[in-house]
Design a protein around this motif. Structure first.
Motif, PDB file in Angstrom:
ATOM      1  N   UNK A 192       0.843  -1.331  -0.114  1.00  0.00           N
ATOM      2  CA  UNK A 192       0.158   0.192   0.079  1.00  0.00           C
ATOM      3  C   UNK A 192       0.898   1.196  -0.016  1.00  0.00           C
ATOM      4  N   UNK A 193       1.787   1.080   0.883  1.00  0.00           N
ATOM      5  CA  UNK A 193       2.822   2.465   1.008  1.00  0.00           C
ATOM      6  C   UNK A 193       3.504   2.507  -0.374  1.00  0.00           C
ATOM      7  N   UNK A 194       4.174   1.353  -0.782  1.00  0.00           N
ATOM      8  CA  UNK A 194       5.024   1.705  -2.216  1.00  0.00           C
ATOM      9  C   UNK A 194       4.067   2.195  -3.501  1.00  0.00           C
ATOM     10  N   UNK A 195       2.750   1.871  -3.354  1.00  0.00           N
ATOM     11  CA  UNK A 195       2.069   1.964  -4.655  1.00  0.00           C
ATOM     12  C   UNK A 195       1.405   3.154  -4.305  1.00  0.00           C
ATOM     13  N   UNK A 196       1.437   3.928  -3.277  1.00  0.00           N
ATOM     14  CA  UNK A 196       0.836   5.260  -3.035  1.00  0.00           C
ATOM     15  C   UNK A 196       1.027   6.217  -4.003  1.00  0.00           C
ATOM     16  N   UNK A 197       0.428   6.789  -4.593  1.00  0.00           N
ATOM     17  CA  UNK A 197       0.427   7.538  -5.675  1.00  0.00           C
ATOM     18  C   UNK A 197       1.542   8.704  -5.429  1.00  0.00           C
ATOM     19  N   UNK A 198       1.323   9.387  -4.188  1.00  0.00           N
ATOM     20  CA  UNK A 198       2.206  10.551  -3.710  1.00  0.00           C
ATOM     21  C   UNK A 198       3.717  10.170  -3.801  1.00  0.00           C
ATOM     22  N   UNK A 199       4.134   9.029  -3.835  1.00  0.00           N
ATOM     23  CA  UNK A 199       5.543   8.710  -3.633  1.00  0.00           C
ATOM     24  C   UNK A 199       5.938   8.175  -5.010  1.00  0.00           C
ATOM     25  N   UNK A 200       5.157   8.372  -5.937  1.00  0.00           N
ATOM     26  CA  UNK A 200       5.535   7.777  -7.289  1.00  0.00           C
ATOM     27  C   UNK A 200       5.596   8.578  -8.607  1.00  0.00           C
ATOM     28  N   UNK A 201       5.747   9.593  -8.285  1.00  0.00           N
ATOM     29  CA  UNK A 201       5.813  10.784  -9.324  1.00  0.00           C
ATOM     30  C   UNK A 201       6.171  12.167  -9.174  1.00  0.00           C
ATOM     31  N   UNK A 202       6.966  12.493 -10.021  1.00  0.00           N
ATOM     32  CA  UNK A 202       7.789  13.967  -9.964  1.00  0.00           C
ATOM     33  C   UNK A 202       6.887  14.926 -10.272  1.00  0.00           C
ATOM     34  N   UNK A 203       5.900  15.469  -9.399  1.00  0.00           N
ATOM     35  CA  UNK A 203       4.882  16.716  -9.916  1.00  0.00           C
ATOM     36  C   UNK A 203       5.476  17.903 -10.096  1.00  0.00           C
ATOM     37  N   UNK A 204       6.662  18.132  -9.690  1.00  0.00           N
ATOM     38  CA  UNK A 204       7.274  19.476  -9.912  1.00  0.00           C
ATOM     39  C   UNK A 204       7.729  19.392 -11.182  1.00  0.00           C
ATOM     40  N   UNK A 205       8.238  18.429 -11.758  1.00  0.00           N
ATOM     41  CA  UNK A 205       8.597  18.350 -13.219  1.00  0.00           C
ATOM     42  C   UNK A 205       7.113  18.432 -14.091  1.00  0.00           C
ATOM     43  N   UNK A 206       6.246  17.610 -13.599  1.00  0.00           N
ATOM     44  CA  UNK A 206       4.992  17.658 -14.467  1.00  0.00           C
ATOM     45  C   UNK A 206       4.371  19.226 -14.587  1.00  0.00           C
ATOM     46  N   UNK A 207       4.387  20.050 -13.366  1.00  0.00           N
ATOM     47  CA  UNK A 207       3.963  21.330 -13.525  1.00  0.00           C
ATOM     48  C   UNK A 207       4.703  22.140 -14.296  1.00  0.00           C
TER      49      UNK A 207
END
Length: 158
Positions: free
Chosen positions: A83-98
Motif C-alpha cells: 500500500x505504501x509503495x504504491x501510494x501515488x504521492x511517492x511515485x511521481x515527480x509532480x514538480x517536473x510535470x507542473x
C-alpha cells in the motif's frame, strides 16, 4: 494480537503522507493561473497540514500497533508495505510535470483524487492497527479524506 510495527513508525508514515500531500497542493496552488484554482488547492494544503498535526499528536499518545485479528504478521506487513509503495504521492515527480506546462487543472485534480483514494485505503488499514481508543480519530480523518475526494470529483463535473 501479535505485535506489529511500532506506533511511531506507522504514525510517522501517516504524517509523511500528509506532508507530501500538502507539498503537492501547495505546488498546484503556486502553479495555478486562475485565482479560484489557487484558492481551491490552498484549501487542500491547509487540510493536509491539519491532518499532519493530528497524527503528530497521536504519535505522542499511543504505544504499539497490532495487526488485525486472524492476520499473518508477515503477510500483513507485506500488504501494508505494498500500500505504501504504491501510494501515488511517492511515485511521481509532480514538480517536473507542473513545470513542463503540460499539467492542467484537471490533471492536478485527478492526481489529487488518486492521492486521496490511496490515503483512504492506507488510513483504513491504520485504523485496524491502532488501539481502540484511537480508532475514532483515524475514522474522522478517513471521513475528511472522503469529503476531499467528493469535493475534488465535483470540480471535474462542474
Amino acid at each position: 494480537m501479535a505485535s506489529f510495527f511500532s506506533a511511531s513508525e506507522v504514525v510517522e508514515l501517516a504524517m509523511r503522507i500528509e506532508q507530501k500531500g500538502q507539498a503537492f497542493y501547495l505546488l498546484a496552488a503556486d502553479e495555478a493561473e486562475d485565482p479560484g484554482a489557487k484558492e481551491f488547492f490552498d484549501y487542500f494544503a491547509e487540510e493536509e497540514s491539519k491532518h499532519e498535526l493530528f497524527f503528530r499528536g497521536m504519535r505522542d499518545r499511543i504505544g504499539h500497533i497490532e495487526i488485525p485479528p486472524g492476520s499473518d504478521a508477515d503477510e500483513y506487513a507485506h500488504y501494508v508495505m505494498a500500500l505504501i509503495d504504491s501510494h501515488d504521492v511517492f511515485n511521481f515527480d509532480y514538480t517536473t510535470a507542473f513545470k513542463t506546462g503540460d499539467f492542467s487543472f484537471e490533471d492536478a485534480v485527478r492526481v489529487a483524487m488518486r492521492f486521496e483514494k490511496d490515503t483512504i485505503l492506507l488510513f483504513t488499514e491504520l485504523k485496524k492497527m491502532v488501539p481502540e481508543a484511537e480508532q475514532q480519530f483515524v475514522e474522522e480523518c478517513i471521513d475528511e479524506e472522503r469529503g476531499h475526494l467528493r469535493l475534488l470529483s465535483s470540480k471535474l463535473k462542474g
